[in-house]
Structure formats: structure tokens, C-alpha cells
Design a protein around this motif. Structure first.
Motif, short mmCIF file in Angstrom:
data_model
loop_
_atom_site.label_atom_id
_atom_site.label_comp_id
_atom_site.label_asym_id
_atom_site.label_seq_id
_atom_site.Cartn_x
_atom_site.Cartn_y
_atom_site.Cartn_z
N LEU A 18 5.40 20.03 -8.10
CA LEU A 18 5.35 18.73 -8.79
C LEU A 18 3.94 18.27 -9.11
O LEU A 18 3.75 17.42 -9.99
N ALA A 19 2.94 18.80 -8.42
CA ALA A 19 1.56 18.34 -8.61
C ALA A 19 1.06 18.57 -10.03
O ALA A 19 0.42 17.68 -10.61
N ASN A 20 1.34 19.71 -10.62
CA ASN A 20 0.86 19.98 -11.98
C ASN A 20 1.48 19.00 -12.97
O ASN A 20 0.80 18.51 -13.87
N GLN A 21 2.75 18.71 -12.80
CA GLN A 21 3.43 17.75 -13.67
C GLN A 21 2.74 16.38 -13.58
O GLN A 21 2.52 15.72 -14.59
N TYR A 22 2.40 15.95 -12.38
CA TYR A 22 1.70 14.68 -12.19
C TYR A 22 0.35 14.71 -12.90
O TYR A 22 -0.01 13.77 -13.63
N LEU A 23 -0.42 15.77 -12.68
CA LEU A 23 -1.75 15.86 -13.30
C LEU A 23 -1.67 15.82 -14.82
O LEU A 23 -2.51 15.22 -15.48
N GLN A 24 -0.65 16.46 -15.39
CA GLN A 24 -0.47 16.42 -16.85
C GLN A 24 -0.12 15.00 -17.32
O GLN A 24 -0.52 14.59 -18.40
N SER A 25 0.60 14.25 -16.49
CA SER A 25 1.07 12.92 -16.89
C SER A 25 -0.03 11.86 -16.88
O SER A 25 0.15 10.80 -17.46
N ILE A 26 -1.17 12.13 -16.22
CA ILE A 26 -2.23 11.13 -16.18
C ILE A 26 -3.35 11.43 -17.16
O ILE A 26 -4.41 10.81 -17.10
N ARG A 27 -3.10 12.32 -18.08
CA ARG A 27 -4.06 12.56 -19.15
C ARG A 27 -4.12 11.31 -20.02
O ARG A 27 -3.12 10.60 -20.18
N PRO A 28 -5.30 10.98 -20.59
CA PRO A 28 -5.47 9.71 -21.31
C PRO A 28 -4.38 9.41 -22.35
O PRO A 28 -3.87 8.30 -22.40
N GLN A 29 -4.03 10.40 -23.17
CA GLN A 29 -3.05 10.12 -24.23
C GLN A 29 -1.68 9.78 -23.67
O GLN A 29 -0.96 8.95 -24.22
N THR A 89 0.83 -1.20 0.00
CA THR A 89 0.00 0.00 0.00
C THR A 89 0.86 1.25 0.00
O THR A 89 1.83 1.34 0.75
N HIS A 90 0.52 2.18 -0.87
CA HIS A 90 1.15 3.49 -0.83
C HIS A 90 0.17 4.48 -1.45
O HIS A 90 -0.83 4.07 -2.03
N ALA A 91 0.43 5.75 -1.30
CA ALA A 91 -0.46 6.78 -1.83
C ALA A 91 0.37 7.94 -2.36
O ALA A 91 1.46 8.21 -1.84
N ALA A 92 -0.14 8.60 -3.39
CA ALA A 92 0.43 9.85 -3.87
C ALA A 92 -0.52 10.95 -3.43
O ALA A 92 -1.72 10.89 -3.73
N ILE A 93 0.01 11.94 -2.73
CA ILE A 93 -0.83 12.98 -2.13
C ILE A 93 -0.27 14.35 -2.46
O ILE A 93 0.90 14.63 -2.18
N SER A 94 -1.09 15.21 -3.05
CA SER A 94 -0.70 16.60 -3.26
C SER A 94 -0.77 17.32 -1.92
O SER A 94 -1.74 17.16 -1.18
N VAL A 95 0.28 18.08 -1.61
CA VAL A 95 0.36 18.76 -0.32
C VAL A 95 0.80 20.21 -0.52
O VAL A 95 1.46 20.53 -1.51
N PRO A 96 0.47 21.09 0.42
CA PRO A 96 0.90 22.48 0.30
C PRO A 96 2.37 22.70 0.68
O PRO A 96 2.95 23.72 0.33
N ALA A 97 2.97 21.76 1.40
CA ALA A 97 4.37 21.92 1.81
C ALA A 97 5.29 21.85 0.60
O ALA A 97 5.01 21.15 -0.38
N SER A 98 6.40 22.57 0.65
CA SER A 98 7.38 22.55 -0.45
C SER A 98 8.25 21.30 -0.33
O SER A 98 8.31 20.65 0.72
N GLN A 99 8.96 20.99 -1.41
CA GLN A 99 9.89 19.87 -1.40
C GLN A 99 10.92 20.06 -0.29
O GLN A 99 11.23 19.11 0.45
#
Length: 159
Positions: free
Chosen positions: A133-144, A81-91
Motif C-alpha cells: 500500500l505504501a507505493n499507492q500512498y506515495l503516488q497519491s500525494i504528488r502535487p497534481q 493525533t494519528h500517524a500514517a507509517i510505512s512498515v515492512p509487515a504485510s497487511q
């Protein structure tokens, strides 16, 4: 979307406190099982993380009882089990918190996106996505993109 997840930790209060700090959430006692905590983000999605003591497992319901959490005598050090979570904290903030706790933290390149691997108690992986990093992730899960990486989806009629 995932509204909440449950995890088990050797030190539930410590793990829940760190998650609340990184996620900018609030920490609460959680009633069952005893020694559990809930981190509630109070965001638009009702996001929460329940942290149970190690050895806690959910068991399915029966005809006479609802599903429940019980305590097992032993459990594995690692879980799938693991999760990817968008957070407000910086890297940087995530890395500092990980160092303070003595837990492994590393920026990891997944090919089409990056995550900050944060190993709670050096045994449970949470992939944090700070704003950069969140925007990059969201772009990467687009269907194409997903189909380019994973191929065509399995048709349910083929199963």
C-alpha cells in the motif's frame, strides 16, 4: 519528514512492543516520564515512536526551564493525533497482530489510497502502510493529485 512521534497509552509497554513488532524495530526503556518506552527503527531517517503513560502531556518551556513531560490526572479516551507509517509487515501480519491483541484493525479506502487502520488499545489510530500500500500512498500525494483532491494551496499572503 517526521523523524519521531510521541503517543500516550494505557499500557505503554504492550503498545510499544506491538509497534516494534509491526515496524521491525527495537524496544527500549525511555527515561522520562517513568514507565515510557521508545521504539527505534534504525532506518535511514532515524524513525522512532515514544510511548508515554496515559495522562502524559508536553508543556512548553519557560524562561528558566526547558519544555517537559508532566502527568495529568485525567485524559480523554480519544485524541485527534494519528500517524500514517510505512512498515515492512504485510497487511495479513498487521491484521493477525491486531486480532491477537483484541484491537480493531480494518483496511480503509481513503479514495486515492488505502491504509490499514490499526487502533492501539482501541483508542489511538495508526494508519499502517505495508509495502503493497505504501507505493499507492506515495503516488497519491504528488502535487497534481493533491490539488485535484484538495484544490489550490492557500497562499501565505492570504493569511
Amino acid at each position: 519528514m517526521i523523524h519521531h512521534i510521541s503517543i500516550a497509552a494505557q499500557n505503554p509497554l504492550r503498545v510499544a512492543s506491538v509497534l516494534a513488532e509491526i515496524c521491525h524495530g527495537k524496544l527500549f526503556d525511555f527515561p522520562n516520564p517513568v514507565g515510557s518506552y521508545a521504539v527505534v527503527l534504525f532506518d535511514d531517517y532515524g524513525t522512532g515512536i515514544e510511548v508515554f503513560p496515559s495522562g502524559s502531556v508536553y508543556v512548553p518551556s519557560s524562561d528558566t526551564e526547558p519544555s517537559k513531560v508532566i502527568q495529568m490526572s485525567s485524559s480523554s479516551s480519544f485524541v485527534a493525533t494519528h500517524a500514517a507509517i510505512s512498515v515492512p509487515a504485510s497487511q495479513e501480519q498487521i491484521e493477525q497482530i491486531g486480532m491477537r491483541e483484541g484491537w480493531q484493525v480494518a483496511l480503509s479506502d481513503r479514495g486515492v489510497f488505502k491504509v490499514v487502520e490499526f487502533w492501539l488499545e482501541n483508542r489511538l489510530l495508526i494508519e499502517f502502510l505495508p509495502p503493497e500500500l505504501a507505493n499507492q500512498y506515495l503516488q497519491s500525494i504528488r502535487p497534481q493529485i493533491v490539488e485535484q483532491v484538495l484544490g489550490q494551496p492557500i497562499q501565505m499572503t492570504q493569511i
